[in-house]
Design an enzyme around this catalytic site. Structure first.
Site: not given
Length: 244
Positions: A86, A119
């Site tokens: 995110g 991520s």
């Protein structure tokens, strides 16, 4: 230390985390319950449910750290920790405000609890936030992250596209600019790739695209899946990010 650091959590034509199912199952072998950190997205409940749906297929229960009355106590009791992707700035600010950067680092470094990141969660494993791709939508207290590896990672690394009409900096140019002011290796993880660390061993896994290593004293180097990157954990690869 036991780490699994994914460049991405979703792949075209595949369900969430499905492209890395086998390596995740191996990394979490023997784990019955996982603590998930959903702070990189605004919908903590929805994000945790998405992870729980995937992990259920591996026979692993998931609890969201955001539901705990005492998040630090939840980390102290966790058998494994997964920080999802995110926005990295939102994620780091949330970790700092709850005192979880130190708590997670202690569990992973000292207690050997398996850590998984994708991520933004992979960005958290680096010494600092400085090689994220994200927009700074909030301001953390500092850029200092967990420091589980002594080098920087750039998830979702994209190669320069010849003939592209995009006039902004390429990812290569941005990482080169980073190295003009920071003497620390940066590993560009292309989509579908990951790193696995077991104590002093570090291996690149994933698809054939592999990864690209940027350093201050050499041209970028290409590495294919299966490459031994343990040299990045050596003393000469370390740098004091607090003094940078």
């Amino acid at each position: 230390m036991k780490l699994l650091l994914l460049s991405n959590s979703s792949a075209p034509g595949r369900a969430y985390l499905d492209h890395a199912r086998e390596v995740i199952a191996d990394h979490l072998a023997g784990i019955e319950e996982l603590l998930f950190v959903p702070y990189a997205l605004a919908d903590h409940d929805g994000y945790t449910a998405k992870v729980a749906s995937f992990m259920d297929g591996l026979g692993i229960r998931v609890s969201g750290v955001h539901t705990a009355d005492d998040p630090r106590a939840a980390v102290a009791a966790a058998r494994a920790v997964f920080i999802g992707g995110g926005n990295s700035f939102r994620l780091l600010k949330s970790l700092q405000e709850r005192g979880l950067t130190e708590a997670i680092t202690r569990r992973v470094r000292q207690d050997g609890v398996p850590y998984m990141g994708s991520s933004a969660g992979t960005n958290m494993a680096c010494p600092t936030l400085r090689t994220t791709n994200d927009m700074p939508i909030v301001q953390p207290a500092s850029f200092e992250t967990l420091g589980l590896v002594p080098f920087q990672i750039n998830p979702h690394y994209l190669d320069p596209q010849p003939g592209s009409a995009h006039m902004g900096e390429t990812r290569e140019e941005r990482l080169t600019q980073f190295l003009q002011d920071n003497d620390v290796p940066v590993l560009g993880l292309r989509e579908g790739t990951w790193l696995r660390r077991a104590d002093d061993a570090l291996e690149l896994g994933g698809v054939a695209a592999g990864a690209r290593l940027f350093t201050t004293d050499a041209d970028p180097a290409e590495y294919a899946p299966g490459a031994d990157l343990s040299h990045l954990l050596s003393a000469r690869a370390r740098f004091d990010h607090r003094a940078a």
